[in-house]
Scaffold this motif. Structure first.
Motif, PDB file in Angstrom:
ATOM      1  N   GLN A  33       0.765  -1.102   0.008  1.00  0.00           N
ATOM      2  CA  GLN A  33       0.037  -0.095   0.109  1.00  0.00           C
ATOM      3  C   GLN A  33       0.742   1.360  -0.060  1.00  0.00           C
ATOM      4  OE1 GLN A  33      -3.456   0.360   0.080  1.00  0.00           O
ATOM      5  NE2 GLN A  33      -3.013   2.526  -0.025  1.00  0.00           N
ATOM      6  N   THR A  34       0.516   2.246  -0.721  1.00  0.00           N
ATOM      7  CA  THR A  34       1.219   3.482  -0.813  1.00  0.00           C
ATOM      8  C   THR A  34       0.662   4.155   0.176  1.00  0.00           C
ATOM      9  OG1 THR A  34      -0.200   4.578  -2.660  1.00  0.00           O
ATOM     10  CG2 THR A  34       1.775   3.216  -3.217  1.00  0.00           C
ATOM     11  N   LEU A  35       1.385   5.202   0.754  1.00  0.00           N
ATOM     12  CA  LEU A  35       0.850   6.255   1.696  1.00  0.00           C
ATOM     13  C   LEU A  35       0.031   7.102   1.016  1.00  0.00           C
ATOM     14  CD1 LEU A  35       0.944   7.845   4.346  1.00  0.00           C
ATOM     15  CD2 LEU A  35       3.192   9.031   3.594  1.00  0.00           C
ATOM     16  N   ARG A  36       0.371   7.467  -0.376  1.00  0.00           N
ATOM     17  CA  ARG A  36      -0.566   8.272  -1.040  1.00  0.00           C
ATOM     18  C   ARG A  36      -1.988   7.794  -1.266  1.00  0.00           C
ATOM     19  NH1 ARG A  36       0.713  11.484  -6.474  1.00  0.00           N
ATOM     20  NH2 ARG A  36      -1.416  11.785  -7.191  1.00  0.00           N
ATOM     21  N   GLY A  37      -1.927   6.235  -1.599  1.00  0.00           N
ATOM     22  CA  GLY A  37      -3.113   5.725  -1.660  1.00  0.00           C
ATOM     23  C   GLY A  37      -3.872   5.545  -0.228  1.00  0.00           C
ATOM     24  N   ALA A  38      -3.278   5.588   0.726  1.00  0.00           N
ATOM     25  CA  ALA A  38      -4.076   5.266   2.113  1.00  0.00           C
ATOM     26  C   ALA A  38      -4.651   6.656   2.230  1.00  0.00           C
ATOM     27  CB  ALA A  38      -2.924   4.974   3.315  1.00  0.00           C
ATOM     28  N   VAL A  39      -3.915   7.770   2.053  1.00  0.00           N
ATOM     29  CA  VAL A  39      -4.582   9.031   2.217  1.00  0.00           C
ATOM     30  C   VAL A  39      -5.576   9.189   1.196  1.00  0.00           C
ATOM     31  CG1 VAL A  39      -4.008  11.642   2.045  1.00  0.00           C
ATOM     32  CG2 VAL A  39      -2.400  10.162   3.045  1.00  0.00           C
ATOM     33  N   GLU A  40      -5.533   8.975   0.115  1.00  0.00           N
ATOM     34  CA  GLU A  40      -6.600   9.058  -1.056  1.00  0.00           C
ATOM     35  C   GLU A  40      -7.979   8.238  -0.493  1.00  0.00           C
ATOM     36  OE1 GLU A  40      -5.265   8.091  -5.043  1.00  0.00           O
ATOM     37  OE2 GLU A  40      -4.263  10.076  -4.941  1.00  0.00           O
ATOM     38  N   LYS A  41      -7.485   6.958  -0.065  1.00  0.00           N
ATOM     39  CA  LYS A  41      -8.869   6.124   0.327  1.00  0.00           C
ATOM     40  C   LYS A  41      -9.435   6.749   1.866  1.00  0.00           C
ATOM     41  CE  LYS A  41      -9.571   1.313   1.952  1.00  0.00           C
ATOM     42  NZ  LYS A  41      -8.825   0.004   2.249  1.00  0.00           N
ATOM     43  N   ALA A  42      -8.587   7.053   2.630  1.00  0.00           N
ATOM     44  CA  ALA A  42      -9.022   7.666   3.863  1.00  0.00           C
ATOM     45  C   ALA A  42     -10.044   9.030   3.449  1.00  0.00           C
ATOM     46  CB  ALA A  42      -8.033   8.182   4.868  1.00  0.00           C
ATOM     47  N   LEU A  43      -9.426   9.863   2.447  1.00  0.00           N
ATOM     48  CA  LEU A  43     -10.214  11.278   2.246  1.00  0.00           C
ATOM     49  C   LEU A  43     -11.588  10.826   1.513  1.00  0.00           C
ATOM     50  CD1 LEU A  43      -7.306  13.448   1.562  1.00  0.00           C
ATOM     51  CD2 LEU A  43      -9.227  13.633   3.071  1.00  0.00           C
ATOM     52  N   HIS A  44     -11.284   9.620   0.725  1.00  0.00           N
ATOM     53  CA  HIS A  44     -12.501   9.285   0.002  1.00  0.00           C
ATOM     54  C   HIS A  44     -13.602   8.860   1.059  1.00  0.00           C
ATOM     55  CE1 HIS A  44     -15.140   7.468  -3.056  1.00  0.00           C
ATOM     56  NE2 HIS A  44     -15.083   6.422  -2.570  1.00  0.00           N
ATOM     57  N   ASN A  45     -13.275   7.983   2.031  1.00  0.00           N
ATOM     58  CA  ASN A  45     -14.226   7.714   2.899  1.00  0.00           C
ATOM     59  C   ASN A  45     -14.537   8.715   3.792  1.00  0.00           C
ATOM     60  OD1 ASN A  45     -15.305   5.432   4.735  1.00  0.00           O
ATOM     61  ND2 ASN A  45     -13.792   5.916   6.046  1.00  0.00           N
ATOM     62  N   TYR A  46     -13.834   9.725   4.277  1.00  0.00           N
ATOM     63  CA  TYR A  46     -14.337  10.978   4.931  1.00  0.00           C
ATOM     64  C   TYR A  46     -15.195  11.615   4.059  1.00  0.00           C
ATOM     65  CZ  TYR A  46     -13.741  15.290   7.206  1.00  0.00           C
ATOM     66  OH  TYR A  46     -14.139  16.738   7.774  1.00  0.00           O
ATOM     67  N   PHE A  47     -15.159  11.921   3.020  1.00  0.00           N
ATOM     68  CA  PHE A  47     -16.107  12.796   2.121  1.00  0.00           C
ATOM     69  C   PHE A  47     -17.399  11.819   2.116  1.00  0.00           C
ATOM     70  CE2 PHE A  47     -12.260  15.078   0.350  1.00  0.00           C
ATOM     71  CZ  PHE A  47     -12.492  16.092   1.184  1.00  0.00           C
ATOM     72  N   ALA A  48     -17.149  10.505   1.860  1.00  0.00           N
ATOM     73  CA  ALA A  48     -18.422   9.877   1.643  1.00  0.00           C
ATOM     74  C   ALA A  48     -19.448   9.542   2.579  1.00  0.00           C
ATOM     75  CB  ALA A  48     -17.939   8.269   1.290  1.00  0.00           C
ATOM     76  N   HIS A  49     -18.682   9.943   3.857  1.00  0.00           N
ATOM     77  CA  HIS A  49     -19.478  10.082   5.142  1.00  0.00           C
ATOM     78  C   HIS A  49     -19.952  11.371   5.872  1.00  0.00           C
ATOM     79  CE1 HIS A  49     -18.206   5.798   4.881  1.00  0.00           C
ATOM     80  NE2 HIS A  49     -19.224   5.674   5.514  1.00  0.00           N
ATOM     81  N   LEU A  50     -19.843  12.672   4.996  1.00  0.00           N
ATOM     82  CA  LEU A  50     -20.098  13.626   5.552  1.00  0.00           C
ATOM     83  C   LEU A  50     -21.542  13.988   5.521  1.00  0.00           C
ATOM     84  CD1 LEU A  50     -17.554  16.258   3.644  1.00  0.00           C
ATOM     85  CD2 LEU A  50     -17.593  15.443   6.144  1.00  0.00           C
ATOM     86  N   GLU A  51     -22.656  13.591   4.778  1.00  0.00           N
ATOM     87  CA  GLU A  51     -24.033  13.511   4.775  1.00  0.00           C
ATOM     88  C   GLU A  51     -24.402  14.765   4.723  1.00  0.00           C
ATOM     89  OE1 GLU A  51     -25.283  11.101   8.233  1.00  0.00           O
ATOM     90  OE2 GLU A  51     -24.570   9.166   7.202  1.00  0.00           O
ATOM     91  N   GLY A  52     -23.698  15.700   3.875  1.00  0.00           N
ATOM     92  CA  GLY A  52     -23.977  17.001   3.752  1.00  0.00           C
ATOM     93  C   GLY A  52     -23.760  17.947   4.604  1.00  0.00           C
ATOM     94  N   ALA A  53     -22.719  17.582   5.368  1.00  0.00           N
ATOM     95  CA  ALA A  53     -22.225  18.459   6.826  1.00  0.00           C
ATOM     96  C   ALA A  53     -21.376  19.325   6.096  1.00  0.00           C
ATOM     97  CB  ALA A  53     -21.666  17.654   7.631  1.00  0.00           C
ATOM     98  N   ASP A  54     -21.291  20.597   6.578  1.00  0.00           N
ATOM     99  CA  ASP A  54     -20.340  21.628   5.933  1.00  0.00           C
ATOM    100  C   ASP A  54     -18.845  21.426   6.693  1.00  0.00           C
ATOM    101  OD1 ASP A  54     -21.953  22.935   4.225  1.00  0.00           O
ATOM    102  OD2 ASP A  54     -22.505  24.621   5.816  1.00  0.00           O
ATOM    103  N   VAL A  55     -17.832  21.369   5.987  1.00  0.00           N
ATOM    104  CA  VAL A  55     -16.536  21.153   6.623  1.00  0.00           C
ATOM    105  C   VAL A  55     -15.521  22.263   5.856  1.00  0.00           C
ATOM    106  CG1 VAL A  55     -16.753  18.456   6.724  1.00  0.00           C
ATOM    107  CG2 VAL A  55     -15.647  19.755   4.687  1.00  0.00           C
ATOM    108  N   THR A  56     -14.607  22.532   6.827  1.00  0.00           N
ATOM    109  CA  THR A  56     -13.395  23.532   6.396  1.00  0.00           C
ATOM    110  C   THR A  56     -11.962  22.913   7.003  1.00  0.00           C
ATOM    111  OG1 THR A  56     -13.858  24.879   8.298  1.00  0.00           O
ATOM    112  CG2 THR A  56     -15.029  25.569   6.352  1.00  0.00           C
ATOM    113  N   ASP A  57     -11.090  23.488   6.578  1.00  0.00           N
ATOM    114  CA  ASP A  57      -9.842  23.437   7.265  1.00  0.00           C
ATOM    115  C   ASP A  57      -9.537  21.891   6.970  1.00  0.00           C
ATOM    116  OD1 ASP A  57      -7.575  24.560   8.009  1.00  0.00           O
ATOM    117  OD2 ASP A  57      -8.026  24.062  10.214  1.00  0.00           O
ATOM    118  N   VAL A  58      -9.822  21.204   5.572  1.00  0.00           N
ATOM    119  CA  VAL A  58      -9.484  19.906   5.464  1.00  0.00           C
ATOM    120  C   VAL A  58      -7.783  19.456   5.211  1.00  0.00           C
ATOM    121  CG1 VAL A  58      -9.538  17.787   3.903  1.00  0.00           C
ATOM    122  CG2 VAL A  58     -11.590  19.296   4.471  1.00  0.00           C
TER     123      VAL A  58
END
Length: 106
Positions: A33-58
């Protein structure tokens, strides 16, 4: 989603210089697993679970999630020697101390 320009590959061989670092970062559970891939996967998961919530400072969220374990690992590797850690990281010693304090590692 592209967040980083370098690919850090997770593997298990020893590191002899900075040029081989990309090939030898390792974790026991994610061989290959690449670090880049792990970060991308984590962010994809993060954004997928926002359920419309506003976020800043990512940006700062991601940096703190990566920087804290990086600093902790380096400090463990150099057995707490801040001079060695600052050299290894390519940071000014004062900057390193500031970051260690920021993450309650000092």
């Amino acid at each position: 989603m592209t967040l980083m320009t370098e690919t850090l590959v997770i593997g298990s061989a020893p590191v002899s210089d900075n040029s081989s670092l990309k090939q030898h970062l390792s974790t026991a559970s994610d061989e290959g697993q690449t670090l880049r891939g792990a970060v991308e996967k984590a962010l994809h998961n993060y954004f997928a679970h926002l359920e419309g919530a506003d976020v800043t400072d990512v940006y700062n969220l991601v940096l703190s999630e990566v920087e804290a374990p990086l600093l902790e690992s380096v400090m463990n590797y150099v057995k707490g020697n801040q001079t060695k850690a600052s050299e290894l990281l390519g940071l000014n010693r004062g900057t390193l101390r500031k970051k260690l304090k920021q993450y309650d590692l000092l």
